[in-house]
Structures are given as structure tokens and as C-alpha cells.
Design an enzyme around this catalytic site. Structure first.
Site, PDB file in Angstrom:
ATOM      1  CB  CYS A   1      -0.934   0.004   1.203  1.00 39.21           C
ATOM      2  SG  CYS A   1      -1.948  -1.470   1.286  1.00 39.21           S
TER       3      CYS A   1
ATOM      4  CG  HIS B   1      -2.718   3.216   3.028  1.00 38.25           C
ATOM      5  ND1 HIS B   1      -3.495   2.980   1.913  1.00 38.25           N
ATOM      6  CD2 HIS B   1      -2.660   2.046   3.710  1.00 38.25           C
ATOM      7  CE1 HIS B   1      -3.895   1.725   1.926  1.00 38.25           C
ATOM      8  NE2 HIS B   1      -3.409   1.135   3.007  1.00 38.25           N
TER       9      HIS B   1
ATOM     10  CG  ASN C   1      -6.661  -0.744   2.280  1.00 40.37           C
ATOM     11  OD1 ASN C   1      -6.102  -0.288   1.295  1.00 40.37           O
ATOM     12  ND2 ASN C   1      -6.009  -1.343   3.268  1.00 40.37           N
TER      13      ASN C   1
HETATM   14  O1  UT7 Z   1      -3.268  -1.487   3.859  1.00 35.46           O
HETATM   15  C1  UT7 Z   1      -2.782  -2.212   4.933  1.00 35.46           C
HETATM   16  C2  UT7 Z   1      -3.669  -3.359   5.097  1.00 35.46           C
HETATM   17  N1  UT7 Z   1      -4.306  -3.648   6.315  1.00 35.46           N
HETATM   18  C3  UT7 Z   1      -4.588  -2.882   7.385  1.00 35.46           C
HETATM   19  O2  UT7 Z   1      -4.215  -1.773   7.503  1.00 35.46           O
HETATM   20  C4  UT7 Z   1      -5.405  -3.514   8.444  1.00 35.46           C
HETATM   21  C5  UT7 Z   1      -4.988  -3.119   9.819  1.00 35.46           C
HETATM   22  N2  UT7 Z   1      -5.851  -3.754  10.806  1.00 35.46           N
HETATM   23  C6  UT7 Z   1      -7.120  -3.372  11.011  1.00 35.46           C
HETATM   24  O3  UT7 Z   1      -7.624  -2.431  10.398  1.00 35.46           O
HETATM   25  C7  UT7 Z   1      -7.909  -4.086  12.078  1.00 35.46           C
HETATM   26  O4  UT7 Z   1      -7.048  -4.925  12.797  1.00 35.46           O
HETATM   27  C8  UT7 Z   1      -9.101  -4.924  11.529  1.00 35.46           C
HETATM   28  C9  UT7 Z   1     -10.161  -3.999  10.997  1.00 35.46           C
HETATM   29  C10 UT7 Z   1      -8.609  -5.844  10.423  1.00 35.46           C
HETATM   30  C11 UT7 Z   1      -9.707  -5.749  12.642  1.00 35.46           C
HETATM   31  O5  UT7 Z   1     -10.131  -4.912  13.705  1.00 35.46           O
HETATM   32  P1  UT7 Z   1      -9.729  -5.267  15.203  1.00 35.46           P
HETATM   33  O6  UT7 Z   1     -10.394  -4.285  16.065  1.00 35.46           O
HETATM   34  O7  UT7 Z   1      -8.249  -5.368  15.257  1.00 35.46           O
HETATM   35  O8  UT7 Z   1     -10.433  -6.663  15.384  1.00 35.46           O
HETATM   36  P2  UT7 Z   1      -9.767  -8.025  15.826  1.00 35.46           P
HETATM   37  O9  UT7 Z   1      -9.019  -8.639  14.708  1.00 35.46           O
HETATM   38  O10 UT7 Z   1      -9.046  -7.800  17.121  1.00 35.46           O
HETATM   39  O11 UT7 Z   1     -11.049  -8.894  16.103  1.00 35.46           O
HETATM   40  C12 UT7 Z   1     -11.986  -8.560  17.148  1.00 35.46           C
HETATM   41  C13 UT7 Z   1     -13.189  -9.483  17.020  1.00 35.46           C
HETATM   42  C14 UT7 Z   1     -12.791 -10.934  16.838  1.00 35.46           C
HETATM   43  O12 UT7 Z   1     -13.731 -11.718  17.543  1.00 35.46           O
HETATM   44  P3  UT7 Z   1     -13.364 -12.344  18.998  1.00 35.46           P
HETATM   45  O13 UT7 Z   1     -12.158 -13.198  18.752  1.00 35.46           O
HETATM   46  O14 UT7 Z   1     -13.079 -11.148  19.847  1.00 35.46           O
HETATM   47  O15 UT7 Z   1     -14.601 -13.088  19.338  1.00 35.46           O
HETATM   48  C15 UT7 Z   1     -12.960 -11.169  15.372  1.00 35.46           C
HETATM   49  O16 UT7 Z   1     -13.235 -12.505  15.041  1.00 35.46           O
HETATM   50  O17 UT7 Z   1     -13.923  -9.133  15.865  1.00 35.46           O
HETATM   51  C16 UT7 Z   1     -14.130 -10.302  15.057  1.00 35.46           C
HETATM   52  N3  UT7 Z   1     -14.196  -9.890  13.690  1.00 35.46           N
HETATM   53  C17 UT7 Z   1     -15.338  -9.520  13.074  1.00 35.46           C
HETATM   54  N4  UT7 Z   1     -16.601  -9.455  13.521  1.00 35.46           N
HETATM   55  C18 UT7 Z   1     -17.557  -9.044  12.657  1.00 35.46           C
HETATM   56  C19 UT7 Z   1     -13.175  -9.777  12.786  1.00 35.46           C
HETATM   57  N5  UT7 Z   1     -13.643  -9.350  11.604  1.00 35.46           N
HETATM   58  C20 UT7 Z   1     -14.980  -9.187  11.773  1.00 35.46           C
HETATM   59  C21 UT7 Z   1     -16.014  -8.773  10.909  1.00 35.46           C
HETATM   60  N6  UT7 Z   1     -17.265  -8.702  11.390  1.00 35.46           N
HETATM   61  N7  UT7 Z   1     -15.782  -8.413   9.618  1.00 35.46           N
END
Ligand code: UT7
Length: 391
Positions: free
Chosen positions: A124, A264, A294
Site C-alpha cells: 500500500c 493511506h 482500502n
Molecule cells: O493497507 C494495509 C492493510 N491492512 C490494514 O491496515 C489492516 C490493519 N488492521 C485493522 O484495520 C484491524 O485490525 C481490523 C479492521 C482488520 C480488525 O479490527 P480489530 O479491532 O483489530 O479486530 P480483531 O481482529 O481484534 O477482532 C476482534 C473481534 C474478533 O472476535 P473475537 O475473537 O473477539 O470473538 C474477530 O473474530 O472481531 C471479530 N471480527 C469480526 N466481527 C464481525 C473480525 N472481523 C470481523 C467482521 N465482522 N468483519
């Protein structure tokens, strides 16, 4: 003497942005649509990312076709004949083919007959990497006009059954024309960085030489994006402010000098954290995540294009462009918009004559392809395998 003057390059040539354009597919996929595909909800996606909808390519749309539309708009704004381009760079992680480079397809379709062309892969951060490389080539004295594009069709490498990633990405392209000019300002400084030890945090594992495509890799969805979201999040919130401070210090500027940050677009929470860390109000941090998600290397040029068209970039504005991504990579560029903006900003619609020219270029390219086939057939008839004329 102004602090900016100390950054003047040896021969006084600076790279200034004189054209810009963007393109997104018509088809929109919103959070409600996604909630019918995977176990997610509009509320979760909005709260955790800031994304509401994203644009997704339809049949016949590709990274190249989006790049072409964005590039044509940028040339239109710059009022530049493509034959005047010296370089075409496309930053992308979703190229049209492994090879040839998407930039070569673009060079051909534009009729940029005097331009060198290559793709650049830096996740990115790709667009800011490409901008910096092109600006340095201009400053070195070799090139006058460079087309720099960020273009992606991430929907093609998204696992639509993985809620951790499929809610994040969208498709689009953005482009700028850089011009060599002796005026002060333009691209002032850049910081590019990489840490390959983080390669597994954001990766498409198969399809390359490490794991060539086969039935099992397809079955295991290894041709799609795999991401450790939390780790990438932590990295992003640390590196964006760090790279921003470094690039500002190189340009002899401070956070107070910035008119607008074009970051970004990955997650609104990352932008908020970066704004807090830099001590900058959120209003000076441009965000359009809600509408595009994104779009990887396309996100910064799309945001820049929108910011200009919304009148947020005034003459003498100092802009900070900063990104991070797969690699891991990071990049930041600071520029001063010292050339006048075209007033009024020309519409992104192509004029009749330019359109006609692109059709002519297309015909000419088809003719050359056809002639290559004839030439190859004639060669087989007239020459033997060693290249000697048959008797
Ligand atoms: O261009 C560079 C590319 N990528 C990035 O910049 C991504 C950087 N990371 C992020 O933006 C965030 O980490 C995410 C948006 C990907 C995830 O957000 P988060 O607040 O870090 O969530 P998490 O991975 O800690 O997950 C929290 C909970 C989990 O459930 P449990 O284990 O707490 O029960 C996930 O399974 O949210 C769950 N979860 C979802 N729930 C509903 C993960 N994705 C989803 C979803 N819908 N789409």
C-alpha cells in the site's frame, strides 16, 4: 532564506504535480451486502474501520482499465500530450499480468511513445514509493514529465469467505503527472522504508515461485490476501507518525506547517491514532474510507484527487502523503503546492479530440500487433531456423 530553500536540489529542477485523476468502478458493495455474504454487520465494520461501502470491478474492468481512466483524466488536467511523457510508473499489487508490466499496457494505450514504463510493488506504500522515484529522476535531470499511477483490483485477490479481510478492500485507481520545473516547492523530501521480517503479516502466499499455482493452492485459497490485522494495525499506528516526523524534519518543516495530511486509507482508527500521535487535528487528516475502503496503492492518489477537487488544496499548501503496507513497507513524502491550480479545475471528461486521438492510438497498436504476426509468418517462410535466407 526560507527553510524550504535549503531543500533545493542540485540543478534547481523540482517535481511539481500538474495533473491528477481518479477512477473507481461503478458497482458499489455496501456493508449490508457484505453481511449477507459473511458473518458480519454494518455496525461492526463502521465502528472498527469507518468503511461504509467500496467499489468493486465488474466484468471487463481490470487494474489496467481503471489505471487508463485515471491517467487520461490526469493528462487532461495537465493539458499534456501523452507523447510528452518520459516515464510511466504503475504502483500495484494486483497487476494485469505477472508480466508484461501494467505500465507497458498503459504506455501503449495512451500513445506515450517516448516513455519508459515499469510497475512498482511496495504494497500500500507503492504510490508514495513511485512518486518519490519519479521525483528523484526528474531532479536528476533526465526526465521532464512522469505519469505516476496507483491502481488496484483487490477484489480479485480477496477471499470473499474471510470476514477478517473481505470487509476492508475496494478497487480503484489514482494518477498524477509530475513536471520538472525550476519553481521552488514541489516534492520537498521523501522517506521510504521496509522491514521484510514482517512479510507474513500481509501476504498472498501462492502463485509466485515459492508456491506455484496448483489445484491444492487454489483449493486452500492461497491466492488470496492473508493478513494478521492486529499486528498490521500496531505497525501502522507506530510507523505513520514516525515516517511523517522524519520526512518533515528532512524538509525543515514541522507538524504546524502541514496544511493537509493525505494518509493511506486503511482504517479510520489508524488515522485517528496517527493524528493524536502527531498532535494534528483530525480535520487536517483527509479520510474517504467510508466511500472506498482500502484501495491499497490507489488510496493516496484517489484521496489527493478528491481533496484537490473539493478545494482543500490551496496555493502554497504543504501536503504530507504517508502510507504503510505489505512488505512491510512505509513511505512519506512532503510537498509544497507552489504552482497555480488550473482555475476552474477542468472537468474529468475527455474532450472530443483527445478521445479521437486515443482511438487512433488503439487502432495503431492493433495494427502493430497484426503486423508483428505477419512479420513472424514471413520470417518463417523466408528464413531457416539459423536465420539464413532460404534459397
Ligand atoms: O493497507 C494495509 C492493510 N491492512 C490494514 O491496515 C489492516 C490493519 N488492521 C485493522 O484495520 C484491524 O485490525 C481490523 C479492521 C482488520 C480488525 O479490527 P480489530 O479491532 O483489530 O479486530 P480483531 O481482529 O481484534 O477482532 C476482534 C473481534 C474478533 O472476535 P473475537 O475473537 O473477539 O470473538 C474477530 O473474530 O472481531 C471479530 N471480527 C469480526 N466481527 C464481525 C473480525 N472481523 C470481523 C467482521 N465482522 N468483519
Amino acid at each position: 532564506m526560507s527553510r524550504l530553500a535549503t531543500q533545493r536540489v542540485a540543478n534547481g529542477r523540482r517535481a511539481h504535480i500538474v495533473g491528477w485523476g481518479m477512477a473507481v468502478p461503478e458497482r458499489v458493495l455496501n456493508n449490508h451486502d457484505l453481511s449477507t455474504m459473511v458473518d458480519t454487520s454494518d455496525e461492526w465494520i463502521r465502528q472498527r474501520t469507518g468503511i461504509v461501502e467500496r467499489h468493486i470491478v465488474g466484468d471487463g474492468e481490470t487494474t489496467f482499465s481503471l489505471a487508463l481512466r485515471a491517467a487520461q483524466s490526469a493528462l487532461e488536467v495537465a493539458n499534456l500530450d501523452p507523447a510528452q511523457l518520459d516515464l510511466v510508473v504503475v504502483a500495484t499489487v494486483t497487476p494485469e499480468y505477472y508480466f508484461p508490466a501494467t505500465a507497458c499496457l498503459l504506455q501503449d494505450a495512451l500513445g506515450a511513445e517516448h516513455a519508459a514504463a515499469f510497475d512498482l510493488s511496495a504494497g500500500c506504500s507503492g504510490f508514495v514509493y513511485a512518486l518519490s522515484v519519479a521525483a528523484d529522476l526528474i531532479a536528476a535531470g533526465g526526465y521532464k514529465h512522469c505519469l505516476v499511477v496507483g491502481a488496484e483490483t483487490l477484489s480479485r485477490i480477496t477471499d470473499w469467505t474471510d470476514r477478517n479481510t473481505c470487509v476492508l478492500f475496494g478497487d480503484g485507481a489514482g494518477a498524477v503527472i509530475l513536471e520538472a520545473n525550476g519553481a521552488p516547492g514541489g516534492i520537498l523530501s521523501s522517506v521510504l522504508g521496509a522491514d521484510g521480517s514482517g512479510k507474513d503479516l500481509l501476504i498472498v502466499p501462492a502463485g509466485g515461485s515459492a508456491q506455484p499455482a496448483n489445484a491444492e493452492t487454489v483449493q486452500a485459497r492461497q491466492h488470496t490476501v492473508q493478513m494478521d490485522g492486529r499486528q498490521v494495525f500496531r505497525f501502522a499506528t507506530r510507523i505513520m507518525p514516525e515516517a511523517s516526523r522524519r520526512v518533515l524534519s528532512r524538509a525543515g518543516l514541522t507538524v504546524q506547517d502541514i496544511s493537509l495530511v493525505i494518509p493511506h486509507q486503511a482504517n479510520d482508527r489508524i488515522l485517528q491514532a496517527a493524528a493524536r500521535s502527531l498532535g494534528i487535528e483530525e480535520e487536517r487528516m483527509y479520510s474517504n474510507l467510508s466511500r472506498y475502503g482500502n484501495t491499497s496503492s490507489a488510496s493516496i492518489p484517489i484521496a489527493l484527487c478528491e481533496a484537490i477537487e473539493r478545494g482543500l488544496v490551496k496555493r502554497d499548501a504543504v501536503l504530507l502523503l504517508t502510507g504503510f503496507g505489505a512488505g512491510l513497507t512505509w513511505a512519506a513524502t512532503v510537498l509544497r503546492w507552489s504552482l497555480p491550480l488550473p482555475v476552474p479545475v477542468p472537468p474529468r471528461r475527455m474532450t472530443f479530440w483527445r478521445n479521437l486521438r486515443y482511438r487512433w492510438v488503439q487502432l495503431r497498436s492493433r495494427w502493430r500487433q497484426f503486423w508483428r504476426q505477419v512479420d513472424s509468418r514471413l520470417f518463417q517462410i523466408l528464413y531457416d531456423r539459423e536465420g539464413r535466407r532460404k534459397r
